[in-house]
Design a protein around this motif. Structure first.
Motif, PDB file in Angstrom:
ATOM      1  N   ASP A  64       3.012  -8.774  -5.821  1.00  0.00           N
ATOM      2  CA  ASP A  64       2.700  -8.398  -7.204  1.00  0.00           C
ATOM      3  C   ASP A  64       1.241  -7.947  -7.284  1.00  0.00           C
ATOM      4  O   ASP A  64       0.334  -8.767  -7.380  1.00  0.00           O
ATOM      5  CB  ASP A  64       2.947  -9.583  -8.144  1.00  0.00           C
ATOM      6  N   ILE A  65       1.016  -6.639  -7.232  1.00  0.00           N
ATOM      7  CA  ILE A  65      -0.356  -6.122  -7.220  1.00  0.00           C
ATOM      8  C   ILE A  65      -1.054  -6.326  -8.558  1.00  0.00           C
ATOM      9  O   ILE A  65      -2.283  -6.215  -8.642  1.00  0.00           O
ATOM     10  CB  ILE A  65      -0.385  -4.632  -6.835  1.00  0.00           C
ATOM     11  N   PHE A  66      -0.279  -6.629  -9.623  1.00  0.00           N
ATOM     12  CA  PHE A  66      -0.878  -6.833 -10.939  1.00  0.00           C
ATOM     13  C   PHE A  66      -1.112  -8.309 -11.245  1.00  0.00           C
ATOM     14  O   PHE A  66      -1.451  -8.661 -12.366  1.00  0.00           O
ATOM     15  CB  PHE A  66       0.015  -6.240 -12.030  1.00  0.00           C
ATOM     16  N   ILE A  69       0.840  -1.201   0.000  1.00  0.00           N
ATOM     17  CA  ILE A  69       0.000   0.000   0.000  1.00  0.00           C
ATOM     18  C   ILE A  69       0.877   1.254   0.000  1.00  0.00           C
ATOM     19  O   ILE A  69       0.574   2.251  -0.675  1.00  0.00           O
ATOM     20  CB  ILE A  69      -0.917   0.020   1.241  1.00  0.00           C
ATOM     21  N   ARG A  70       1.963   1.217   0.743  1.00  0.00           N
ATOM     22  CA  ARG A  70       2.864   2.364   0.840  1.00  0.00           C
ATOM     23  C   ARG A  70       3.728   2.531  -0.411  1.00  0.00           C
ATOM     24  O   ARG A  70       4.326   3.583  -0.616  1.00  0.00           O
ATOM     25  CB  ARG A  70       3.781   2.210   2.057  1.00  0.00           C
ATOM     26  N   GLY A  71       3.804   1.491  -1.229  1.00  0.00           N
ATOM     27  CA  GLY A  71       4.649   1.567  -2.410  1.00  0.00           C
ATOM     28  C   GLY A  71       6.104   1.279  -2.113  1.00  0.00           C
ATOM     29  O   GLY A  71       6.987   1.605  -2.922  1.00  0.00           O
ATOM     30  N   THR A 103      -3.305   1.474 -11.596  1.00  0.00           N
ATOM     31  CA  THR A 103      -4.001   0.495 -12.423  1.00  0.00           C
ATOM     32  C   THR A 103      -4.887   1.328 -13.346  1.00  0.00           C
ATOM     33  O   THR A 103      -5.079   2.524 -13.111  1.00  0.00           O
ATOM     34  CB  THR A 103      -4.864  -0.455 -11.571  1.00  0.00           C
ATOM     35  N   PRO A 104      -5.441   0.749 -14.407  1.00  0.00           N
ATOM     36  CA  PRO A 104      -6.266   1.559 -15.331  1.00  0.00           C
ATOM     37  C   PRO A 104      -7.389   2.319 -14.638  1.00  0.00           C
ATOM     38  O   PRO A 104      -7.608   3.500 -14.906  1.00  0.00           O
ATOM     39  CB  PRO A 104      -6.806   0.506 -16.307  1.00  0.00           C
ATOM     40  N   ASP A 122      -7.206  -9.626  -6.851  1.00  0.00           N
ATOM     41  CA  ASP A 122      -8.123  -8.518  -6.569  1.00  0.00           C
ATOM     42  C   ASP A 122      -7.482  -7.247  -6.029  1.00  0.00           C
ATOM     43  O   ASP A 122      -8.171  -6.449  -5.394  1.00  0.00           O
ATOM     44  CB  ASP A 122      -9.165  -8.993  -5.542  1.00  0.00           C
ATOM     45  N   PHE A 123      -6.196  -7.025  -6.268  1.00  0.00           N
ATOM     46  CA  PHE A 123      -5.573  -5.853  -5.663  1.00  0.00           C
ATOM     47  C   PHE A 123      -6.197  -4.553  -6.183  1.00  0.00           C
ATOM     48  O   PHE A 123      -6.402  -3.596  -5.430  1.00  0.00           O
ATOM     49  CB  PHE A 123      -4.054  -5.851  -5.885  1.00  0.00           C
ATOM     50  N   GLU A 124      -6.491  -4.479  -7.475  1.00  0.00           N
ATOM     51  CA  GLU A 124      -7.100  -3.259  -8.012  1.00  0.00           C
ATOM     52  C   GLU A 124      -8.479  -3.027  -7.391  1.00  0.00           C
ATOM     53  O   GLU A 124      -8.815  -1.905  -6.983  1.00  0.00           O
ATOM     54  CB  GLU A 124      -7.224  -3.317  -9.528  1.00  0.00           C
ATOM     55  N   LYS A 125      -9.280  -4.081  -7.302  1.00  0.00           N
ATOM     56  CA  LYS A 125     -10.606  -3.954  -6.675  1.00  0.00           C
ATOM     57  C   LYS A 125     -10.473  -3.522  -5.212  1.00  0.00           C
ATOM     58  O   LYS A 125     -11.285  -2.749  -4.704  1.00  0.00           O
ATOM     59  CB  LYS A 125     -11.356  -5.276  -6.769  1.00  0.00           C
ATOM     60  N   LEU A 126      -9.438  -4.032  -4.554  1.00  0.00           N
ATOM     61  CA  LEU A 126      -9.197  -3.666  -3.156  1.00  0.00           C
ATOM     62  C   LEU A 126      -8.895  -2.176  -3.030  1.00  0.00           C
ATOM     63  O   LEU A 126      -9.447  -1.480  -2.160  1.00  0.00           O
ATOM     64  CB  LEU A 126      -8.034  -4.493  -2.612  1.00  0.00           C
ATOM     65  N   PHE A 127      -8.041  -1.656  -3.895  1.00  0.00           N
ATOM     66  CA  PHE A 127      -7.718  -0.231  -3.872  1.00  0.00           C
ATOM     67  C   PHE A 127      -8.963   0.615  -4.134  1.00  0.00           C
ATOM     68  O   PHE A 127      -9.181   1.641  -3.480  1.00  0.00           O
ATOM     69  CB  PHE A 127      -6.639   0.095  -4.898  1.00  0.00           C
TER      70      PHE A 127
END
Length: 505
Positions: free
Chosen positions: A239-241, A92-94, A274-275, A246-251
């Motif tokens: 790997d968020i991708f 989350i922090r990058g 993400t897109p 579901d990482f994008e949905k989570l964000f």
């Protein structure tokens, strides 16, 4: 490895002017109705003007534009030790590795005996809290909510994590959070590890391995243990991708799960792209433009020649820097892209038509472009029935000029941001494909090694069996060999009988 220094320079004014001119031609062809936008801003500004005067308007607009920077946002991340909370917080922090300040230490030991705060590097008021999980000896249910290390009431959202099966303890905690009216969600981590284990097992059993089947099985198991809960997200912390997770949905859930101001604070703080997240950022930045135009109109009302251009130039330059940072096009972002692509920045810009690199975020460059288009917008400004808040026509010209210029800049940056994101996603996808190949190779090697080991064991056993059989054959012929083999096979029964005699029960 190709690295290039990326700097802002005043000579970018010509490129910026050309870009803006092209956008204005497009704008004129589409006949944008700036008058309507001015009218919508007018009512709000007039109200502030009556109460606080010009200074009050300026303060009110700036406060509304940047108030997200003053918003406290506390997110609780709870779960038992080893579920991947630290890795999740780093994602989350990058954070990439331990060299970055505030990196959450990763380990499988009993790391979380007291809560620990991890402020986001882009926003110190956005804090992720690593909390001990519920249901342990130290943190049983009956004392969990009131434990001083938990501070249950202070969080805006709860993220409840597990790396295998969710238990009744996690369901209980979710129910307690629900009763307070605060949002929560479930995160099932380390899905990649289970996919890898399945690949190894299937390879040994000579059965087909399908990652999608593993993911579906995990989803069903989560639903089975959590009942009617809908907010369940499967992730790979590293790997968020990762495909089909579901990482994008989570964000997006995190962005949508807060109040408007907290949502804006979270969206502007994260540097994960993400897109859908990129589009959310673009839409939010576009909403800021009218406020920037309103601020610009205040400088246009000052009856000192040149004041408006200087103030507008500074305002637009600062806003452009914000656009760059939010869309992943800052100098640091582009430097990282050159490293990833192993390509000098100039070559990268030419090959992928990255036009925004010609934009100079300096006041001088923006002033040149503002002067270029002022005459273009005078006609629109004169057409207004009533100037904004009763100010001179210069204020209206300033407003329209700033709005048009920021729209042009944001449009240009949006195009480049989409291109850069596609490059990053393509690069990540290729890496993931290589990882899958490596997993299959590893499974094949392990399977082959296991077979070779078994073969070696058999080969080692054969000489000793052969020697024993030959000795028996010399003494007793074929019947003797058979008797010797039978005696060896069933010798354990004699030992067992002897043991029972020596140690009667």
């Amino acid at each position: 490895m190709a690295c290039a220094s990326i700097k802002e320079h005043d000579s970018g004014s010509d490129e910026l002017s050309d870009t803006v001119t092209a956008e204005l031609i497009k704008s004129r062809a589409e006949k944008e109705d700036i008058n309507d936008e001015c009218s919508s801003v007018k009512a709000s500004l007039e109200e502030s003007f009556k109460k606080h005067g010009v200074k009050g308007i300026s303060a009110a607009i700036k406060d509304k534009m940047d108030n997200w920077q003053n918003e406290n946002l506390n997110i609780a991340v709870t779960g038992r030790s080893g579920v991947g909370k630290s890795s999740f917080i780093n994602a989350i922090r990058g954070d990439i590795d331990e060299s970055q300040p505030g990196y959450a230490t990763v380990g499988n030991n009993e790391c979380t005996k007291q809560r620990k705060a991890y402020p986001h590097p882009n926003n110190k008021l956005l804090i992720l809290w690593d909390l001990p999980g519920v249901g342990t000896d130290t943190f049983p249910r009956k004392t969990y909510l009131k434990h001083p290390e938990i501070s249950f009431q202070m969080y805006d959202m709860f993220i409840i994590m597990a790396c295998d099966r969710f238990t009744q303890d996690e369901s209980w905690l979710a129910e307690e959070v629900k009763q307070t009216g605060r949002p929560y969600l479930f995160v099932r981590s380390k899905v990649d590890a289970q996919i890898y284990s399945d690949a190894i097992r299937k390879r040994k059993a000579k059965k087909p391995h399908n990652p999608l089947t593993v993911i579906d099985e995990i989803r069903e198991d989560c639903k089975k243990n959590l009942g009617q809960e809908k907010n369940i997200y499967l992730i790979n912390n590293n790997d968020i991708f990762y495909a089909n997770l579901d990482f994008e949905k989570l964000f997006l859930h995190l962005v949508d799960g807060f109040s408007e101001l907290k949502s804006e604070a979270f969206l502007y703080s994260i540097n994960v792209f993400t897109p859908e997240i990129l589009q959310r950022k673009i839409n939010s930045l576009r909403k800021r433009i009218w406020g920037m135009g309103a601020l610009s109109s205040l400088s246009g009302a000052i009856p000192i020649p040149g004041t408006s251009l200087i103030a507008d130039g500074l305002l637009i330059a600062n806003e452009t820097r914000l656009y760059r940072k939010q869309l992943g096009l800052s100098n640091d972002d582009m430097q990282a892209l050159t490293v990833m692509m192993n390509m000098p920045i100039d070559e990268l810009a030419d090959k992928y038509s990255l036009k925004s690199l010609a934009l100079a975020c300096t006041t001088k460059a923006v002033i040149a472009s503002s002067a270029l288009i002022c005459s273009e917008v005078v006609e629109s400004a004169v057409g207004l029935a009533v100037p904004v808040i009763g100010m001179p026509i210069g204020a209206v010209v300033s407003f329209v000029t700033t709005v048009k210029l920021l729209r042009s800049i944001l449009s240009l940056l949006e195009e480049d941001a989409q291109i850069v994101l596609k490059l990053v996603l393509s690069h990540t996808m290729n890496n993931n494909m290589q990882k899958d190949v490596n997993i299959n190779k590893t499974a094949e090697i392990k399977s082959r090694t296991s077979k070779e080991t078994s073969k070696e064991d058999i080969n080692d056993e054969c000489p000793s069996v052969k020697a024993s059989s030959e000795e028996s054959f010399k003494k007793h012929s074929v019947k003797g060999v058979l008797a010797a083999i039978k005696d060896k096979i069933y010798n354990w029964e004699n030992e067992s009988t002897k043991a029972r005699k020596d140690f009667p029960i």
